[in-house]
Design a protein around this motif. Structure first.
Motif, mmCIF file in Angstrom:
data_model
loop_
_atom_site.group_PDB
_atom_site.id
_atom_site.type_symbol
_atom_site.label_atom_id
_atom_site.label_comp_id
_atom_site.label_asym_id
_atom_site.label_seq_id
_atom_site.Cartn_x
_atom_site.Cartn_y
_atom_site.Cartn_z
ATOM 1 N N GLN A 135 -12.462 -4.231 -17.982
ATOM 2 C CA GLN A 135 -12.614 -3.257 -19.062
ATOM 3 C C GLN A 135 -11.958 -1.944 -18.679
ATOM 4 N N LYS A 136 -12.045 -1.629 -17.414
ATOM 5 C CA LYS A 136 -11.496 -0.361 -16.935
ATOM 6 C C LYS A 136 -9.983 -0.488 -16.725
ATOM 7 N N GLN A 137 -9.428 -1.525 -17.269
ATOM 8 C CA GLN A 137 -7.995 -1.815 -17.181
ATOM 9 C C GLN A 137 -7.575 -2.316 -15.805
ATOM 10 N N SER A 138 -7.496 -3.569 -15.710
ATOM 11 C CA SER A 138 -6.982 -4.119 -14.465
ATOM 12 C C SER A 138 -5.498 -3.796 -14.417
ATOM 13 N N THR A 139 -5.003 -3.643 -13.259
ATOM 14 C CA THR A 139 -3.637 -3.169 -13.178
ATOM 15 C C THR A 139 -2.814 -3.955 -12.178
ATOM 16 N N SER A 140 -1.547 -3.785 -12.380
ATOM 17 C CA SER A 140 -0.587 -4.475 -11.532
ATOM 18 C C SER A 140 -0.822 -4.127 -10.062
ATOM 19 N N MET A 141 -1.188 -2.861 -9.860
ATOM 20 C CA MET A 141 -1.370 -2.387 -8.495
ATOM 21 C C MET A 141 -2.447 -3.178 -7.751
ATOM 22 N N VAL A 142 -3.548 -3.427 -8.449
ATOM 23 C CA VAL A 142 -4.631 -4.145 -7.800
ATOM 24 C C VAL A 142 -4.242 -5.594 -7.558
ATOM 25 N N PHE A 143 -3.572 -6.157 -8.534
ATOM 26 C CA PHE A 143 -3.148 -7.539 -8.351
ATOM 27 C C PHE A 143 -2.139 -7.637 -7.220
ATOM 28 N N LEU A 144 -1.395 -6.576 -7.094
ATOM 29 C CA LEU A 144 -0.410 -6.524 -6.026
ATOM 30 C C LEU A 144 -1.083 -6.732 -4.671
ATOM 31 N N VAL A 145 -2.159 -6.007 -4.462
ATOM 32 C CA VAL A 145 -2.861 -6.130 -3.188
ATOM 33 C C VAL A 145 -3.537 -7.493 -3.066
ATOM 34 N N GLY A 146 -4.151 -7.925 -4.160
ATOM 35 C CA GLY A 146 -4.800 -9.227 -4.150
ATOM 36 C C GLY A 146 -3.791 -10.315 -3.822
ATOM 37 N N ASP A 147 -2.612 -10.124 -4.349
ATOM 38 C CA ASP A 147 -1.530 -11.076 -4.178
ATOM 39 C C ASP A 147 -1.163 -11.268 -2.700
ATOM 40 N N ILE A 148 -1.258 -10.178 -1.957
ATOM 41 C CA ILE A 148 -0.863 -10.207 -0.547
ATOM 42 C C ILE A 148 -1.618 -11.306 0.207
ATOM 43 N N TYR A 149 -2.909 -11.430 -0.101
ATOM 44 C CA TYR A 149 -3.729 -12.398 0.638
ATOM 45 C C TYR A 149 -3.417 -13.839 0.257
ATOM 46 N N LYS A 150 -2.679 -13.991 -0.826
ATOM 47 C CA LYS A 150 -2.339 -15.353 -1.248
ATOM 48 C C LYS A 150 -0.985 -15.786 -0.692
ATOM 49 N N ARG A 151 -0.244 -14.860 -0.142
ATOM 50 C CA ARG A 151 1.094 -15.194 0.354
ATOM 51 C C ARG A 151 0.994 -15.907 1.691
ATOM 52 N N GLU A 152 1.848 -16.888 1.851
ATOM 53 C CA GLU A 152 1.786 -17.701 3.053
ATOM 54 C C GLU A 152 2.937 -17.396 4.016
ATOM 55 N N THR A 153 3.945 -16.726 3.526
ATOM 56 C CA THR A 153 5.123 -16.489 4.367
ATOM 57 C C THR A 153 5.486 -15.015 4.382
ATOM 58 N N ILE A 154 6.285 -14.652 5.374
ATOM 59 C CA ILE A 154 6.750 -13.277 5.440
ATOM 60 C C ILE A 154 7.651 -12.956 4.252
ATOM 61 N N GLU A 155 8.435 -13.918 3.821
ATOM 62 C CA GLU A 155 9.282 -13.710 2.631
ATOM 63 C C GLU A 155 8.400 -13.373 1.432
ATOM 64 N N GLY A 156 7.292 -14.081 1.346
ATOM 65 C CA GLY A 156 6.343 -13.849 0.262
ATOM 66 C C GLY A 156 5.812 -12.420 0.305
ATOM 67 N N LEU A 157 5.493 -11.965 1.500
ATOM 68 C CA LEU A 157 4.986 -10.597 1.654
ATOM 69 C C LEU A 157 6.061 -9.573 1.291
ATOM 70 N N GLN A 158 7.282 -9.878 1.695
ATOM 71 C CA GLN A 158 8.395 -8.965 1.370
ATOM 72 C C GLN A 158 8.491 -8.728 -0.132
ATOM 73 N N GLU A 159 8.331 -9.827 -0.869
ATOM 74 C CA GLU A 159 8.426 -9.709 -2.331
ATOM 75 C C GLU A 159 7.381 -8.742 -2.886
ATOM 76 N N VAL A 160 6.186 -8.823 -2.291
ATOM 77 C CA VAL A 160 5.110 -7.959 -2.781
ATOM 78 C C VAL A 160 5.419 -6.498 -2.439
ATOM 79 N N VAL A 161 5.827 -6.265 -1.195
ATOM 80 C CA VAL A 161 6.048 -4.901 -0.726
ATOM 81 C C VAL A 161 7.172 -4.206 -1.509
ATOM 82 N N LYS A 162 8.122 -5.001 -1.951
ATOM 83 C CA LYS A 162 9.251 -4.449 -2.705
ATOM 84 C C LYS A 162 8.792 -3.631 -3.912
#
Lengths: 617, 232
Positions: free
Chosen positions: A271-298
């Motif tokens: 309700q308080k507006q979920s945002t890309s930023m939060v998903f961005l961080v959540g996404d980090i824990y789902k990445r399995e490779t360094i390439e995957g992490l690079q994509e998030v950090v970009k």
């Protein structure tokens, strides 16, 4: 008929804050003015003298000095002074003409009149220093952004119910479901003698009961999630969201002073507006490779740009960016442990500098280290930690957190030592504060454990606090160090600018803007043994310990925020223009407004630096 | 002849007895500033006139601007600017110099209406102007004509002061350095682009404050006599 004084009107019209006045007010304003000429060296007022005017510099220059003779401000054409003296009734500081000056004097009655009738104008003068900066921030802030809500809203503020719906563990599943439906809640907290022992959610009823045909007459304790993860009411909503996304849960009991005061749910936050930023961080824990992490950090630079443009505060942005960095490092550590197996002995991965302070605003150098348990044996454990450190530091580098140029990294044998080793480092730095130690101090006294056995870090922290608290010799060195970076003010009439080279005619918003404030806060914090690391937290805690005045701390905080956000805006603009973000700002690229307020902010820092100097050196 | 011997202060007393009530008598109710007074204790009225020419007997006043100096501040709340309705159509060259047109002057009032305001503001104060003989001459002629009495006053001439200062310091006084705008530059005073009687009156007042601030640097007393304009 006031057209005759058009010269004065036109002059005021282009100078802040008079530019905020409507045309009619500007037309009549000159009529209220008295004109005075002050020869160079003339003292306009001394501390304790009455001041009945707002003074505006028409030509020439004025210096404001505190009663000890420290320079507080240099004012040039179009700038105002004497406001503090008006507010307090008597002058606090000494004002002197340092050039032959023509001054416009606005009588206090007229000044009050303008403030009463023109809120924007009043805002500019509204209580001084800090407050004025605060209003400046409000003035220069864009619209609000939903992203901001998450980082500025505390969990406590999101709890709507008077209290959570609680139930005993012995109650039957069916009865519990009845309570949920009657109360209209999606979860129940299970308490035993006021202590929270479990949680049951809608989803549990569906998955663990209905889908499995479980006996609904059985007690709730059979299907509850025991010892649920909770969140502190003091945490930000952003943290709550992260935790949920990290642990893949939808309900978080909120603990406030040991008491369970409510539950925060996924829906609250959506309700308080979920945002890309939060998903961005959540996404980090789902990445399995360094390439995957690079994509998030970009996405970080764009995220920062959006936050800045959305009106987030520098404090919030620092929190968000540091959290992303934390998540990347944690994920890399998890990956390393998956690869190398569990660590043979306890260790703590520590981060230093801006990340530790939660003040990172962009991808920057990595500063990290490892505290090893004292049972460490080089022959048996050396390889494991060397490999782990290399994996994480390389990974960080690949993600854009480049290797520390000073080699403050866990890969450096020097910064991957036992607790005992760390203690002897700090002991040496504190007992014999040599230049090298002081240089390192700005890194190592801002430290935080990120992963592993936090008790190792806690013990080190306690040790450091014991050694440094009230240690006058060490503190005087720290204070001296804190004064080594000066705000870029001092040259007559203007900012002190870098001359020549790549950054000709600019000043450094980091080293001469933000760093002096961070250094001040650290010194105060070490003096009274504070555990806070974030500059804002440090200053607030220092007020409680009475090493800094409330006003002084407020002014510094506002100065920090104003300088930081100016720096971030500057960087956001560079990113938008496809340039590389840096800390070098040219005064001609600033609005009159920004220039004035930066000068205010730098003056605050100068004042507080001289206060520090007199207290410690 | 006896008038000259008596000096303005006694003549003022005499006028007060003889003169009928009116603006001129009101002007004389306050003593003319005494020459031995420290300038810091005196009030001044900075005046500038815009004229059709330089001869007080022939030419006319087009506008009057003034602002007092009180406690060494030019007080703009008491400043004023008046357009004077001329008794004849304007000669062409003064229109060019001052940018005043017949049209605009049509909104103006006759000098008879304005002079009382000037006299009220000047009463008890030192007249101050850049090149004061002009202002003194024209105002005196106006008083003679309208009230039948001369305007006795003491005055300060910032042009004269500037000239004396420069001569004392052996600086040249040619090349227009005594002109108001030029003289101001030497004291770090701003350049005013607009010109009308009030701006120039304020400008001369500012120049005076600057001149005296420089003269009185050592904090010693300066009497009116030392800076006073002497009509030859």
């Amino acid at each position: 008929m006031d057209i005759e004084l058009i010269e004065i009107r036109d002059f005021l019209k282009i100078h802040h804050p008079f530019d905020l006045l409507p045309e009619e007010a500007l037309e009549t304003l000159p009529k209220a003015i008295e004109v005075r000429y002050a020869r160079r060296g003339t003292v306009l007022f001394e501390p304790g003298e009455e001041n009945k005017f707002l003074w505006v510099v028409r030509t020439g220059a004025i210096e404001t000095l505190d009663p000890d003779g420290n320079l507080l401000a240099r004012l040039s054409e179009g700038e105002c002074f004497g406001v503090r003296a008006i507010m307090r009734g008597v002058a606090v500081n000494r004002c002197e003409a340092i050039e032959d000056s023509l001054l416009y004097l606005l009588p206090v009655e007229e000044f009050n009149n303008l403030r009463d009738n023109h809120p924007q104008f009043a805002f500019f003068f509204a209580p001084l220093g800090g407050e004025r900066l605060r209003s400046a921030q409000a003035h220069s802030k864009g619209g609000t952004n939903e992203d901001m809500g998450l980082v500025s809203t505390k969990v406590r503020d999101m709890i709507r119910r008077a209290g959570p719906v609680t139930i005993a563990p012995t109650v039957s599943i069916q009865e519990a479901a009845g309570v949920m439906s009657k109360e209209g809640v999606s979860c129940l907290l299970i308490t035993d003698q006021d202590k929270i022992v479990g949680i049951v959610t809608d989803k549990d009823l569906r998955n663990r009961v209905v889908a499995k045909g479980y006996d609904i007459a059985r007690p709730l304790s059979d299907i509850m999630t025991a010892n649920p993860i909770c969140i502190d009411a003091e945490d930000y909503l952003f943290d709550a969201m992260l935790l949920m996304s990290q642990k893949n849960i939808r309900h978080l009991p909120v603990i406030d002073g040991g008491q369970t005061t409510g539950v925060i749910t996924n829906t609250n936050i959506v309700q308080k507006q979920s945002t890309s930023m939060v998903f961005l961080v959540g996404d980090i824990y789902k990445r399995e490779t360094i390439e995957g992490l690079q994509e998030v950090v970009k996405q970080v630079p764009t995220m920062v740009m959006n936050l800045v443009n959305g009106g987030a505060t520098a404090h919030n942005i620092g929190h968000v960016v540091s959290t992303v960095t934390d998540a990347i490092a944690r994920r890399l550590l998890q990956m390393a442990e998956e690869k190398l197996g569990t660590a043979p002995i306890p260790y703590a991965w520590i981060v230093m500098g801006s990340e530790a302070r939660h003040e990172q605003t962009a991808l920057s150098d990595q500063d990290n280290g490892i505290i090893l348990d004292d049972s460490y044996d080089e022959a048996t454990h050396g390889d494991y930690f060397r490999t782990l450190a290399k994996f994480v530091c390389d990974g960080l580098n690949a993600c854009g957190y480049v290797y520390c140029p000073g080699d403050v990294m866990a890969t450096n044998d020097k910064w991957r030592v036992t607790l005992h080793g760390w203690k002897s480092y700090f002991s040496r730095w504190i007992d014999t504060p040599e230049p090298e130690a002081l240089m390192l101090s700005s890194i190592f006294f801002d430290m935080r454990a990120l992963h592993g056995d936090e008790s190792l870090y806690e013990e080190l922290r306690k040790y450091v606090i014991e050694k440094s608290t009230g240690n006058r010799i060490f503190l005087s060195f720290m204070a001296g160090n804190a004064l080594s970076h000066q705000p870029p003010l001092g040259f007559f009439k203007n900012f002190v600018l870098i001359r020549g080279g790549e950054h000709n005619h600019t000043f450094d918003l980091k080293h001469n803007g933000v760093v002096p404030i961070i250094d001040l806060a650290r010194t105060y914090s070490l003096d009274v043994g504070l555990s806070e690391i974030n500059t804002e937290d440090r200053l607030k805690a220092a007020v409680e310990q009475k090493v800094i005045s409330q006003d002084g701390a407020n002014d510094l905080l506002d100065a920090l925020e104003f300088i930081s956000i100016t720096r971030l805006r500057h960087q956001a603009k560079q990113i938008q223009n496809g340039e590389k973000a840096d800390n070098f700002m040219a005064p001609e690229n600033m609005s009159h407004f920004e220039r004035n307020h930066l000068k205010d902010a730098f003056n605050v820092v100068k004042t507080m630096q001289s206060a520090l100097a007199s207290a410690y050196t | 002849m006896w008038k000259r011997l008596l000096g303005p202060d006694l003549r003022r007393e005499w006028y007060l007895i003889r003169m009928p009530d009116g603006p001129m008598k009101d002007y004389y109710r306050k003593p003319i500033p005494w020459p031995e007074t420290d300038y810091k204790e005196l009030e001044f009225l900075c005046i500038d006139l815009e004229l059709t020419g330089l001869n007080p007997q022939k030419d006319e006043i087009l506008s009057i601007g003034f602002a007092p100096i009180v406690n060494q501040n030019v007080v703009l709340s008491e400043s004023a600017h008046y357009l004077v309705k001329p008794s004849h159509a304007l000669p062409e060259d003064s229109v060019i110099v001052h940018g005043l047109t017949d049209d605009r002057l049509a909104e103006a009032e006759p000098l008879e209406e304005i002079l009382p305001h000037v006299l009220l503001a000047l009463s008890g104060r030192v007249l101050l102007a850049h090149h004061a003989p002009i202002e003194i001459g024209f105002l005196n002629a106006a008083c003679e004509r309208i009230y039948g009495y001369p305007l006795l006053t003491r005055a300060v001439d910032t042009l004269e002061l500037e000239k004396r200062n420069r001569q004392q310091r052996n600086q040249p006084i040619d090349g227009g350095v005594l002109r108001l705008a030029k003289a101001r530059e030497g004291y770090n005073l701003p350049r005013y682009r607009a010109h009308n009687a009030l701006v120039d009156a304020v400008a001369s007042g500012e120049l005076f404050l600057a001149q005296l601030a420089h003269k009185a640097a050592k904090g010693e007393q300066i009497t009116l006599r030392e800076i006073m304009f002497r009509n030859k």
